[in-house]
Design an enzyme around this catalytic site. Structure first.
Site, short mmCIF file in Angstrom:
data_model
loop_
_atom_site.label_atom_id
_atom_site.label_comp_id
_atom_site.label_asym_id
_atom_site.label_seq_id
_atom_site.Cartn_x
_atom_site.Cartn_y
_atom_site.Cartn_z
N TYR A 170 27.44 4.13 -21.91
CA TYR A 170 26.01 4.36 -22.04
C TYR A 170 25.39 4.94 -20.77
O TYR A 170 25.83 4.66 -19.66
CB TYR A 170 25.29 3.06 -22.37
CG TYR A 170 25.23 2.75 -23.85
CD1 TYR A 170 25.90 3.52 -24.79
CD2 TYR A 170 24.51 1.66 -24.31
CE1 TYR A 170 25.84 3.22 -26.13
CE2 TYR A 170 24.44 1.35 -25.65
CZ TYR A 170 25.11 2.13 -26.56
OH TYR A 170 25.05 1.83 -27.89
N PRO A 352 16.63 1.71 -35.59
CA PRO A 352 15.72 0.96 -36.47
C PRO A 352 14.39 1.69 -36.67
O PRO A 352 13.70 1.45 -37.67
CB PRO A 352 15.52 -0.37 -35.73
CG PRO A 352 15.71 -0.01 -34.29
CD PRO A 352 16.81 1.02 -34.29
N ALA A 354 14.30 5.04 -36.77
CA ALA A 354 14.66 6.39 -37.23
C ALA A 354 14.19 7.42 -36.21
O ALA A 354 13.50 8.39 -36.53
CB ALA A 354 14.05 6.67 -38.61
N GLY A 356 11.99 7.29 -33.92
CA GLY A 356 10.55 7.38 -33.70
C GLY A 356 9.72 7.63 -34.93
O GLY A 356 8.49 7.44 -34.91
N LEU A 358 9.41 5.91 -37.62
CA LEU A 358 8.80 4.69 -38.15
C LEU A 358 7.95 3.96 -37.12
O LEU A 358 7.66 2.77 -37.28
CB LEU A 358 9.89 3.76 -38.70
CG LEU A 358 10.71 4.35 -39.86
CD1 LEU A 358 11.75 3.35 -40.34
CD2 LEU A 358 9.80 4.77 -41.02
N THR A 359 7.56 4.66 -36.06
CA THR A 359 6.64 4.08 -35.08
C THR A 359 5.25 4.67 -35.21
O THR A 359 4.30 4.16 -34.62
CB THR A 359 7.13 4.34 -33.64
OG1 THR A 359 7.10 5.76 -33.38
CG2 THR A 359 8.53 3.81 -33.44
N GLY A 360 5.12 5.76 -35.96
CA GLY A 360 3.85 6.45 -36.05
C GLY A 360 3.71 7.54 -35.01
O GLY A 360 2.67 8.19 -34.90
N LYS A 361 4.76 7.76 -34.24
CA LYS A 361 4.71 8.76 -33.18
C LYS A 361 4.38 10.15 -33.70
O LYS A 361 3.70 10.93 -33.02
CB LYS A 361 6.06 8.78 -32.44
CG LYS A 361 6.19 9.88 -31.40
CD LYS A 361 7.54 9.85 -30.73
CE LYS A 361 7.67 11.00 -29.74
NZ LYS A 361 8.98 11.00 -29.06
#
Length: 494
Positions: A170, A352, A354, A356, A358-361
């Site tokens: 990473y 989780p 996707a 960004g 599913l964050t509203g970004k």
């Protein structure tokens, strides 16, 4: 990296104070999430304050900080001494104010705090939302330093959210892109954790003894490679990870993916080494190098084979990490979650949000429900032009779903991102959102301590089921394939 001739900034001072556990009052607004939901009141993160620091510890802390300031003052140029003296005076006034008993009146002892939102992962007790470290890297080319990540780790540890998922490969630094920097994120993780509670951090484990009921948990991964073709190669890699993490036992040791890296497969060479790697996990477990073992990107068939292989040798399979989200339940993902739940294997869910979506970004209406710091953190997360184009195309197709998510978020006084994470928790999995900033972790913490209702879960799944696609990543970041130097290798959750 800041020169030793310069005084610490207030942000650096806050991190330093947090590392010795005396800056709750200075940092409470920056480090503690807001409790905005009525059904979150029983387990609000704001309840998890530390008890008042003993006066003896405070005195020694003042002495240490005074020495820290004197070092900077002594090495400064003469023309800056007046300014430095004034700054030192202001900083010491802040420290004195923080340590004053009168300023601890708002602190709550741990006896008043309720249990954190946790689950069982093998032999471990972990928070229901983890922290992905795939984008962690140092601010310096020559040293492992990152002030923002130090704040992130401090926040996680103080709020029972310190479950870090890393890997030997990473890091977002250019060295990693060139195949260098092996293990740097593991070493950075160790450094950040040791600084959070230096007086109680032990190299024999990742546990930090503190008033909080949870100790930090660190999971890392073995990377299958053509030159790693024996069970001993897994053991050797595990020992190296132990050394980089500064532990005798790794909390959770995972195989990063199935053995898909087969550069000579086209010529008839190459044979799966999956079972060899499973034997390596068994050996690591028997030698006491790891507390738990897991896999990543295994579908129901391969998962079942691995589970049986390990069980015959007395080793439980603790986890399986896959791409999983509200819009990423296709291509075997939901079937894999169901099989894991059946076998008692905990699912760790990467992507989780996707990436960004599913964050509203990417939607102007929903982004208003986030804090300003969180929006800034999300926007500053640079993506390639190709990734941005694909994500914006996805965003146009999920507007109806986002409307439902916004409504549910508003009803619960939560952000859309918190709804996305809580949905995964409701499905029995642990979301592992990547985080690079303190603001992101604070928002993620707000996904714990409450649950969506069955009706809300059904509403989300009904709307997501109407989509004409399943999220599979963007650009070169895909849910079921990996660029491996000579090309792209794929796997299936079958």
């Amino acid at each position: 990296m800041r020169s030793s001739t310069m005084l610490p900034t207030m942000r650096q001072l806050t991190v330093l104070l947090l590392s010795i556990g005396i800056a709750d009052n200075i940092a409470v607004n920056a480090f503690m999430p807001n409790s905005r939901s009525q059904n979150f009141h029983a387990r609000s993160v704001k309840q998890h304050f530390h008890p008042q620091t003993p006066s003896k510890h405070k005195s020694s802390s003042i002495s240490s900080l005074t020495m820290f300031l004197k070092v900077g003052s002594t090495s400064s140029a003469t023309k800056d001494k007046v300014v430095e003296k004034d700054n030192n005076s202001k900083i010491m006034n802040v420290i004195t104010s923080v340590l004053s008993p009168s300023n601890n009146k708002n602190k709550r002892s741990t006896s008043d705090a309720l249990s954190p939102d946790v689950t069982t992962l093998g032999s471990l007790t972990v928070p229901n939302v983890g922290i992905g470290t795939i984008s962690w890297s140092s601010d310096s080319i020559t040293e492992l330093e990152n002030l923002e990540l130090q704040s992130l780790v401090a926040t996680a540890c103080k709020n029972d959210a310190a479950f870090f998922d890393t890997a030997e490969r990473y890091g977002s630094h250019w060295k990693t892109m060139l195949g260098l920097g092996w293990g740097e994120t593991e070493m950075l993780t160790r450094k950040l954790l040791s600084r959070t509670a230096p007086s109680s951090f032990s190299t024999s484990s990742t546990n930090i003894e503190k008033s909080s009921p949870l100790s930090p948990v660190v999971a890392t991964k073995f990377t299958p490679s053509p030159w790693r073709n024996t069970a001993q190669s897994v053991v050797d890699a595990c020992e190296e990870s132990c050394e980089r993490l500064g532990v005798d036992q790794i909390d959770l040791y995972q195989l990063h993916m199935p053995d898909i890296v087969q550069p000579l497969k086209f010529a008839g060479f190459g044979q799966s080494k999956d079972e060899i790697y499973w034997d390596g996990l068994v050996e690591c477990y028997r030698r006491g190098l790891v507390k738990n073992v897991g896999v990543c990107n295994y579908g129901p068939t391969l998962l079942t084979k691995c589970h049986e292989h390990l069980a015959k040798r007395g080793v439980p399979l603790a986890s399986n990490q896959i791409a999983y989200s509200l819009i990423g339940r296709h291509n075997g993902a939901q079937e894999t979650v169901d099989k894991c739940n059946e076998l008692g294997v905990k699912v760790l869910a990467f992507f989780p949000f996707a990436m960004g979506l599913l964050t509203g970004k990417y939607t102007s209406n929903s982004i208003k429900s986030m804090s300003e710091d969180t929006i800034t953190s999300l926007v500053s997360n640079k993506k390639t032009g190709l990734e941005e184009r694909e994500l914006k195309d996805y965003a146009k197709r999920i507007s109806s779903l986002m409307t439902v998510m916004e409504s549910i978020a508003q009803n619960n006084n939560k952000t859309i991102a918190q709804v996305a994470l809580n949905y995964i928790v409701c499905k029995g999995a642990i979301p592992i959102p990547g985080a690079r900033t303190e603001a992101q972790v604070k928002d993620n913490i707000g996904a714990m301590g409450w649950r969506l209702t069955d009706t809300e879960v059904s509403m989300l799944e009904l709307e997501a089921g109407k989509l004409d696609f399943g999220f599979e990543g963007a650009g070169f970041k895909r849910t079921s394939e990996k660029f491996v130097g000579y090309g792209v290798e794929k796997w299936k959750l079958d």
